[in-house]
Design a protein around this motif. Sequence first.
Motif, short mmCIF file in Angstrom:
data_model
loop_
_atom_site.label_atom_id
_atom_site.label_comp_id
_atom_site.label_asym_id
_atom_site.label_seq_id
_atom_site.Cartn_x
_atom_site.Cartn_y
_atom_site.Cartn_z
N MET A 62 78.62 20.95 17.10
CA MET A 62 78.33 20.69 18.20
C MET A 62 78.92 22.57 19.10
O MET A 62 79.67 21.97 20.54
CB MET A 62 80.09 20.19 18.28
CG MET A 62 79.47 18.68 17.64
SD MET A 62 78.37 17.74 18.82
CE MET A 62 76.89 17.48 17.89
N GLN A 80 84.61 15.66 13.96
CA GLN A 80 83.62 16.21 14.37
C GLN A 80 83.25 15.02 15.82
O GLN A 80 82.70 15.00 16.47
CB GLN A 80 82.34 14.69 13.28
CG GLN A 80 81.01 14.76 13.77
CD GLN A 80 80.01 15.86 14.02
OE1 GLN A 80 80.03 16.18 12.62
NE2 GLN A 80 79.62 16.43 14.68
N TYR A 112 82.38 16.01 19.24
CA TYR A 112 81.04 15.73 20.00
C TYR A 112 81.96 15.36 21.30
O TYR A 112 80.97 15.50 22.24
CB TYR A 112 80.97 14.55 19.15
CG TYR A 112 80.05 13.52 20.49
CD1 TYR A 112 78.83 13.94 20.45
CD2 TYR A 112 80.78 12.38 20.70
CE1 TYR A 112 77.44 12.81 21.20
CE2 TYR A 112 80.38 11.32 21.40
CZ TYR A 112 78.81 11.32 21.87
OH TYR A 112 77.90 11.05 22.44
N GLU A 113 82.82 15.33 21.63
CA GLU A 113 83.16 14.92 23.10
C GLU A 113 82.94 15.69 23.39
O GLU A 113 83.03 16.30 25.08
CB GLU A 113 84.43 14.16 22.79
CG GLU A 113 84.68 12.31 22.41
CD GLU A 113 83.92 11.61 23.67
OE1 GLU A 113 83.30 12.22 24.97
OE2 GLU A 113 83.71 10.65 23.33
N ARG A 148 81.80 18.43 23.43
CA ARG A 148 80.16 18.98 23.56
C ARG A 148 79.73 18.30 25.15
O ARG A 148 79.01 18.39 26.18
CB ARG A 148 79.59 19.00 22.36
CG ARG A 148 78.17 19.44 22.53
CD ARG A 148 76.75 19.76 21.80
NE ARG A 148 75.69 20.37 22.29
CZ ARG A 148 75.80 21.88 22.62
NH1 ARG A 148 76.91 21.94 22.79
NH2 ARG A 148 74.83 22.59 22.54
N SER A 178 70.32 9.93 24.77
CA SER A 178 72.45 10.57 23.89
C SER A 178 72.79 9.40 23.31
O SER A 178 72.81 8.15 23.80
CB SER A 178 73.11 11.05 25.26
OG SER A 178 73.67 10.16 25.99
N ILE A 217 71.33 13.35 18.88
CA ILE A 217 72.56 13.70 19.02
C ILE A 217 72.71 15.21 19.45
O ILE A 217 72.03 16.34 18.71
CB ILE A 217 73.69 14.49 18.17
CG1 ILE A 217 73.57 12.34 17.20
CG2 ILE A 217 74.97 14.49 18.09
CD1 ILE A 217 74.64 12.35 15.78
N SER A 244 73.33 18.65 19.63
CA SER A 244 73.90 19.80 18.20
C SER A 244 73.84 20.07 19.37
O SER A 244 72.42 20.91 20.12
CB SER A 244 73.69 19.50 17.53
OG SER A 244 71.92 19.27 17.00
N LEU A 256 73.50 18.08 11.43
CA LEU A 256 74.79 17.21 11.07
C LEU A 256 74.40 16.73 9.64
O LEU A 256 73.34 15.82 8.80
CB LEU A 256 74.45 16.41 12.31
CG LEU A 256 75.42 16.31 13.21
CD1 LEU A 256 74.83 17.20 14.31
CD2 LEU A 256 76.03 15.27 13.90
N GLN A 279 77.66 12.26 9.53
CA GLN A 279 78.30 12.94 10.23
C GLN A 279 77.80 12.62 11.56
O GLN A 279 78.31 11.48 12.83
CB GLN A 279 78.66 14.22 10.58
CG GLN A 279 80.25 14.47 9.58
CD GLN A 279 80.17 15.74 9.65
OE1 GLN A 279 78.87 16.42 9.89
NE2 GLN A 279 81.20 16.47 9.56
N VAL A 306 78.91 9.49 14.50
CA VAL A 306 79.02 9.81 16.01
C VAL A 306 78.65 8.43 16.65
O VAL A 306 78.94 7.86 17.97
CB VAL A 306 77.75 10.79 16.56
CG1 VAL A 306 77.83 11.12 17.55
CG2 VAL A 306 78.86 12.20 15.72
#
Lengths: 253, 253
Positions: free
Chosen positions: A37, A160, A164-165, A167, B101, B144, B146, B153, B157, B161
Amino acid sequence: MNQAVLADEVLRKLRFVLSHTSHPGNIGSAARAIRTMGLRRLSLVSPEQFPHIDAHVLAAGADDVLEAAICTNDLPEAIADCSLVIGATARLRGVALEEWSPRVAAARALDAITAGCEVAFVFGNERSGLSNDEIKLCHAAVHIPSDPSYSSLNLSQAVQVIAYEMRMAVLSDAPARPSNRDIPASSVELEGFFEHLASTLRDIDFHKGRSERTIMQRLRRLFLRASLDQRELRVLRGILADAQRMARLARGD
Amino acid sequence: MNQAVLADEVLRKLRFVLSHTSHPGNIGSAARAIRTMGLRRLSLVSPEQFPHIDAHVLAAGADDVLEAAICTNDLPEAIADCSLVIGATARLRGVALEEWSPRVAAARALDAITAGCEVAFVFGNERSGLSNDEIKLCHAAVHIPSDPSYSSLNLSQAVQVIAYEMRMAVLSDAPARPSNRDIPASSVELEGFFEHLASTLRDIDFHKGRSERTIMQRLRRLFLRASLDQRELRVLRGILADAQRMARLARGD
């Protein structure tokens, strides 16, 4: 603030603190999670085993995060310079802290970072979570809204979700990603297409006595829902033109 | 729709499909990830080793998910009854799919589920991801966001998400939009339509030497975006049939 600058600020000012982690593999997985992230800073409070080969195996290439990790003896030392400390909790146990969802926590963390603060997310031991003494050092709690009947997130999965949040919070400042789509078709262009479609349906004798109006309403709804762009409209009109050409040939025109 | 009913609908209609998974431990971790987010349905396409003790160890109590998991030989079988199939991709490789997304994908999945659709999120092999043939069966891609410099990932994981965003979408409790739409077209029905469309374009001599593949990708993308229902599909296929009939007459068949 532009997105690259913001991402860099978050990189510099946000740390993930893992306290009293039992399994070194979880430290590695957490390193991997934050690295995917775009984050780097990891602090470890009295890990049971570290450094450890399992951490490096599970970091899967995010070794730079492990190598730069800062180890401390206790949580106060790990967060001494932080203005916002957010503790991950399964649920609050009689401690009067604000409880945030990961999304709200990420927004608050970003606000604090852009105001120049150092920010920490703190995660407790895999089995027992943060101790009451540790929770008392937090300024707020973040709770991942798991299913109450089975809330057993793995440590690195919790990391994670928070990473993620963070990012997403950084990227949401960004202008929308350019898509592969052309300029949207205008109302005039769309009406031209619908007229062309209607005349084609007549030319290929689609209606056979049924109501043209109902069918055209249905097709309008369908194509309007798709938000056609100009290139797509050209393709569709090309198909209609060829169907009409075939109908003309069939009639012997 | 109230939140409990919505959560139940998502539970019943949403599946996670893991295709060609190499490590049974990852299947267990994925089961744990979806179970923490209140979900249950897992499908496994040709897993390398399953059932396997590693899957149960890493499921950490989410054995009910593993025990109810459905194994199939290929992806078409796993998603045959799905109206929305969303493939997890690191990045798109020249395939014209909409890319969402995780947050947008969860919102679209929830819309589809409240409209009565079966929905699948599909994840490919740990190392190679989804094959091009598998991606072709997807109606949209979820990516995702990233860090491009380290986007590795772990499978579970990535599942975490997506499952987390589904849970957030449910908890945000959007009221369902009433609609007068028919039953959503399934994957099999949509593929049948695309084949019919392709053969019609050949019959009416649409391509005239240009690339059939590019045009079909564009049209797939357009019609998938519209989320066709069965009644609409019948209308479109009726139009194609009449265009083909004209082409036959034009050829003097």
